[in-house]
Structures are given as structure tokens and as C-alpha cells.
Design a protein around this motif. Sequence first.
Motif, PDB file in Angstrom:
ATOM      1  N   ILE A   1       5.992   0.398  16.074  1.00 29.93           N
ATOM      2  CA  ILE A   1       4.755  -0.192  15.462  1.00 29.93           C
ATOM      3  C   ILE A   1       3.528  -0.158  16.628  1.00 29.93           C
ATOM      4  CG2 ILE A   1       3.623  -2.050  14.288  1.00 29.93           C
ATOM      5  CD1 ILE A   1       6.406  -2.944  13.449  1.00 29.93           C
TER       6      ILE A   1
ATOM      7  N   GLN B   1      10.950  -5.965   6.344  1.00 27.23           N
ATOM      8  CA  GLN B   1       9.715  -6.147   5.938  1.00 27.23           C
ATOM      9  C   GLN B   1       8.752  -5.874   7.333  1.00 27.23           C
ATOM     10  OE1 GLN B   1       9.228 -10.157   4.607  1.00 27.23           O
ATOM     11  NE2 GLN B   1       8.426  -9.755   2.958  1.00 27.23           N
ATOM     12  N   LEU B   2       7.853  -5.101   7.118  1.00 25.04           N
ATOM     13  CA  LEU B   2       6.775  -4.834   8.209  1.00 25.04           C
ATOM     14  C   LEU B   2       6.025  -6.029   8.526  1.00 25.04           C
ATOM     15  CD1 LEU B   2       5.824  -1.192   7.069  1.00 25.04           C
ATOM     16  CD2 LEU B   2       7.302  -1.875   9.104  1.00 25.04           C
TER      17      LEU B   2
ATOM     18  N   ASP C   1       2.821  -8.331   9.968  1.00 25.01           N
ATOM     19  CA  ASP C   1       1.388  -8.278   9.740  1.00 25.01           C
ATOM     20  C   ASP C   1       0.496  -7.170  10.464  1.00 25.01           C
ATOM     21  OD1 ASP C   1       1.614 -10.157   7.934  1.00 25.01           O
ATOM     22  OD2 ASP C   1       1.037 -11.737   9.071  1.00 25.01           O
ATOM     23  N   GLU C   2       1.074  -6.959  11.762  1.00 28.01           N
ATOM     24  CA  GLU C   2       0.277  -6.052  12.607  1.00 28.01           C
ATOM     25  C   GLU C   2       0.372  -4.385  12.213  1.00 28.01           C
ATOM     26  OE1 GLU C   2       2.789  -8.080  13.870  1.00 28.01           O
ATOM     27  OE2 GLU C   2       3.687  -6.842  15.609  1.00 28.01           O
ATOM     28  N   ALA C   3       1.527  -4.502  11.319  1.00 28.04           N
ATOM     29  CA  ALA C   3       1.704  -2.942  10.790  1.00 28.04           C
ATOM     30  C   ALA C   3       0.745  -2.725   9.617  1.00 28.04           C
ATOM     31  CB  ALA C   3       3.106  -2.680  10.575  1.00 28.04           C
ATOM     32  N   LYS C   4      -0.078  -3.477   9.203  1.00 24.97           N
ATOM     33  CA  LYS C   4      -0.866  -3.461   8.028  1.00 24.97           C
ATOM     34  C   LYS C   4      -1.959  -2.589   7.920  1.00 24.97           C
ATOM     35  CE  LYS C   4      -0.406  -7.360   5.103  1.00 24.97           C
ATOM     36  NZ  LYS C   4      -0.217  -8.993   5.848  1.00 24.97           N
ATOM     37  N   ALA C   5      -2.103  -2.012   9.163  1.00 26.97           N
ATOM     38  CA  ALA C   5      -3.268  -0.965   9.370  1.00 26.97           C
ATOM     39  C   ALA C   5      -2.548   0.160   9.288  1.00 26.97           C
ATOM     40  CB  ALA C   5      -3.935  -1.225  10.645  1.00 26.97           C
TER      41      ALA C   5
ATOM     42  N   SER D   1       0.003   3.511   7.702  1.00 28.53           N
ATOM     43  CA  SER D   1       0.712   3.913   6.465  1.00 28.53           C
ATOM     44  C   SER D   1       2.111   4.131   6.657  1.00 28.53           C
ATOM     45  CB  SER D   1       0.097   5.163   5.925  1.00 28.53           C
ATOM     46  OG  SER D   1      -0.312   6.029   6.703  1.00 28.53           O
ATOM     47  N   ALA D   2       2.952   3.550   5.782  1.00 34.12           N
ATOM     48  CA  ALA D   2       4.251   3.408   5.980  1.00 34.12           C
ATOM     49  C   ALA D   2       5.007   4.360   4.906  1.00 34.12           C
ATOM     50  CB  ALA D   2       5.209   2.142   5.918  1.00 34.12           C
TER      51      ALA D   2
ATOM     52  N   LEU E   1       5.943   5.324  10.504  1.00 35.38           N
ATOM     53  CA  LEU E   1       4.341   4.714  10.593  1.00 35.38           C
ATOM     54  C   LEU E   1       3.414   5.403  10.979  1.00 35.38           C
ATOM     55  CD1 LEU E   1       5.896   1.147  11.936  1.00 35.38           C
ATOM     56  CD2 LEU E   1       5.226   1.757   9.531  1.00 35.38           C
TER      57      LEU E   1
ATOM     58  N   ARG F   1      -0.949   6.366  11.418  1.00 36.16           N
ATOM     59  CA  ARG F   1      -2.579   5.880  11.307  1.00 36.16           C
ATOM     60  C   ARG F   1      -3.503   6.823  10.925  1.00 36.16           C
ATOM     61  NH1 ARG F   1      -5.040   2.348  16.196  1.00 36.16           N
ATOM     62  NH2 ARG F   1      -6.642   1.442  15.028  1.00 36.16           N
TER      63      ARG F   1
END
Lengths: 278, 271
Positions: B73, B90-91, B93-97, B99-100, B237, B239
Motif C-alpha cells: 500500500i 478489507q483495504l 483507509d489510506e488505500a482509498k486513493a 484503485s484496486a 493497487l 495510483r
Amino acid sequence: MDRWIARLLFLAACSSTAVLAAIAVFIFKEGVPIMARSGLGNFLFGTTWAPLAGQFGILPFIVGSLLVTAGALALGVPLGVACAFYLAEFAPRQWVSVLKPAIELLAGIPSVVYGFMGVMWLAPLIRRHLGGPGLSILAASCVLAIMILPTIVGVSVDSIQAISRRYKEGALALGATDWQTLWRVQWPAARSGILAGVILGMGRAVGETMAVIMVSGNATQIPNSILDSARTLTANIAIEMGYAVGEHRQALFATGVVLFFFIMILNAIALRVARRRF
Amino acid sequence: MKTRSKGTMPVCTSLAVLGLLLGSGCSRSTGRSVTLAGSTAFQPFAEKLAERYMATHAGARVNVQGGGSAVGIQSALSGAAEIGMADLLQLPDEAKALSATIVARDGIAIVVHPQNPVVALSAEQARAVFSGKTANWKVLGGPDAAIRVISREEGSGTRRSFDKLVLAGEALAAGSLFQNSNGTVREAVASDAAAVGYVSVGLVNKRVKALKYNGVDPTNADVANGTYPLARPIFFLTRGALAPHVQEFVDYVLSPEAQGILEHEGLIRAK
């Protein structure tokens, strides 16, 4: 020309100290903030290690490191010193030429091999005959005792051989037996050298990581007996390093800070003991 | 003057060449190099795919690094790697930016020593075993021996998924032992008749026995159709917009050929 060479050598001497200073600065910078935030007392004497839940108590690892190292010294030192006196004083020449290189070879075996032997052979043996999980403080101490043997034997043999022959000859001429000569004359004379070897061995035992991770089971609670599993300070850093981010990562650096002081305190105690006159 | 300039010229050129070489070696955006970092559980599979990809795509470079899901991440966020790998339920919160993309799924099997007579655990039994409430195999119909729980270190992707799925909020048993990879958990269980642990389904072999969970065998078929509940997705993941050569590699990993390789190696196809 001479001046330049002297300066060059000075630079070389400085560079090794500079590396030490850089390492110290770096781990302190990374580790101290988290110690301050969770409180030094909570960090050092807390018994719960749950980094993802924000609980960073490393007392179990301090206890683990102390017990594993003490066990390794308790097993390794008598064996190593006895071995050194035999090699230096009593062994026939041809035996020395076989035994000494063989012991030195122990130092060349990679620690992962010791760990593998511990997992595959020693731990099941302990589990079967003494109980507990097998992967335990006792297993780690046994493995470390063997790993520090070459250091202790090597330095001890040198310091025993450095004693003037006249001491021994004088003692024997006065009618002392071999044992009296060894215990009353040679041991006091070689003691500080032997202790230096023990300190070096202790440093190796505290710092050894790979083999200890493999044989100690790495449990995070304070052990009740030497048959229980325990985690050492070095093992804690190495095991969790790969996944640690944020505070968790800082807590591992803080573990490094504690390890730093741990080794300095142990060395200071050992040096004081070494200087004491009996 | 003349001789001196002759002498310095080659030095200057070689320095310039060296600088160029170093520069091109360091920058990741030039050329067709893709770097993957993260999950140690998926690392061996990624290496296999990268090898195959480089063999069939001339000039392509794929570097695979480990480090763990958290590192995956982080390196995707910082741009240190084009693709971060993470095996998490579950990813965070910091991975919200980021795309998975799910590239595969991996089951987690609860394993015991082959001589252990216990063959199945219900969800409640498994939770009791791993939280330390059930401390003896006798309770579960096994021999009179203390249960030795072997878990993964805090932060591991497998551990996080397992904690969430099986322990569901309860704390792990206090005296648990820890091993720092799927492989060493398997070896620890294989050498201890009273141990219980959990590993990737792809890593189960004859040295350990996988238990039924809630009556379902942890086979890949059952994980794939969703009847075996202990499974987690493996994410790629990324970006922002993908460079063409990165997109090409991701497409390759999702292609039937690569998915077939993953399945053959013991993972489950991405849906």
C-alpha cells in the motif's frame, strides 16, 4: 607525506565511529517520539504488545532477551572455559590441531543452519522429554550456547597461553598439584582475558536474531519457565518489520533504542565485573 | 595545454556516460520496467508470472519485491512501485486513493498435525480454539493434550484476514506462538502433534492436515464457488492513470493464461 597518511588514518578511524553515531541518531529520531507518546513506563514495563491496537508494552521481550542470554551463558561459559583450559594446558599437540580448528569452524556455520537444527531436532526432543511447546527459552539458550562457544574458547585460549610459563612452573615447583595451579594461579591470571571473551559471546547472544526467531516460538507473553516460548528484542524487530507502518514501525525503532541501552548496560556490568579484584 | 585537454576529454565523456547510466538506472518511469511490491503471500506467484511475461514480451522488465501488504500500500501511494500487492480482506483507509484490482483469491486453511484425530471445526469451535477458550484437544474429541496455537505476527495480511473471519473481534490466545511466514507456520505444525495453525490453501501439503471449517473442506473448488468462507482477495493497487506498459502487465495477469497458471499453483481465479 606522513602528515597526510596520518590524516587519512584519522579519517578511517572517524568513519567507523561516524557510522555508529549515524545509526544511533537515526534510531533515536524514529523511536523516541513513540516512547514519549505512550509513556516510558508504559513502554518499558507494559506487558501487552498489540501494536495494531495501540498497545506497546515490551517488558515480555526484555525478559525474553535476558533469560535467553543468561541461559546461553550458563550453558556456554563453563563448557567454553573448560574447553579452553584443556586445549591450552592439557591436550596433546595432535588433539589441539584437530579440536581447535573444529571449534573455530563452528563460528563459520550460518545462524540459519543452527536455527534449522534447533527446529528440526532440538525442539521436538525438548517437547517429548521435558514438555511444553519445544520452541522455548531452553531451546534458544542451547542453540546460542553452541554459537558463542568459538568466541569464548578462542579468546580464552589466547589469554591462557599469554600467561608467562614461569607462573605455572613456579607453582608446580612449590609442590602445587595441577588443579591447584590451574585454580589458584592460571585462572586468576587469565581471568580478565576470559571475561573479555565472555562479553564478546554475550554480545553475540543478545544480538543473534535468525536462529532465535526459529527456535524460541516468539510468544508475546512473559514466560513462566524456561520451557515456555518467549520473544527477544531482536526477534520482535525482525519478525514484524515487514508489515509495520506508522506507529507500529516507530515502536519497532523504539525496541531498537531499548536494545541499544540493553547492550550498553550489559557491557558496563560485564566490564565492572571484569575489573573487580577477587 | 593541448595534451592536457586530450587527457581530460575521455575522463569527462566517461563521467557523462556513467551519469547517464546511473540516471537511467534510477528513474523508474523511463523504459518499460514495472515494479511490484507488497504481499509476501502473493510474491512467489507474482515472480512466476513476471518470469513468464518477460519471456514472452521482449524488452519488458518486471521487478517483484516483497515487504508485506502494508508495504504494498505504502509503495503504491508513494510511487516507489507501479503496482502494490496486498492480500487483505478489507483495504485500510489510506488505500482509498488507490484503485484496486482483484487478481486472484486465496483460501486460508486451518491445519493440524496429520496424527491429530480431529477432522473438523465449526466456526464457534475454531473461535474458541484460537482465542484460548478451548485449551485441550480432549474437548474436541482428540487426545488429552494442551492445544498449541500458532499464529502469524501482528500486521501480516493472512493474520488480519484470519482474525477478522475467525476470531471476529476476540483476542488471540495469550500463549500463542508466532511464526513469520506461511511456510514456517506449516513446518511448526508439522513437527508438533498438539499444534494448530493456519496457512494459505495453496501451501497445504502432506506434512499437515487441513481441517473442515463449518463442514466444508478447504479445497480450491469450494473457495472458488464461495462455500468455503475463509478466503481473502489479492489486490493489485495502482495510483492514477496507468502507463501503457503497466496496463499491459495487469491485463496479462488477468488473462486466461496467467489465471490458469495461478490456479495451477494453488490460487483461485479472480471472478
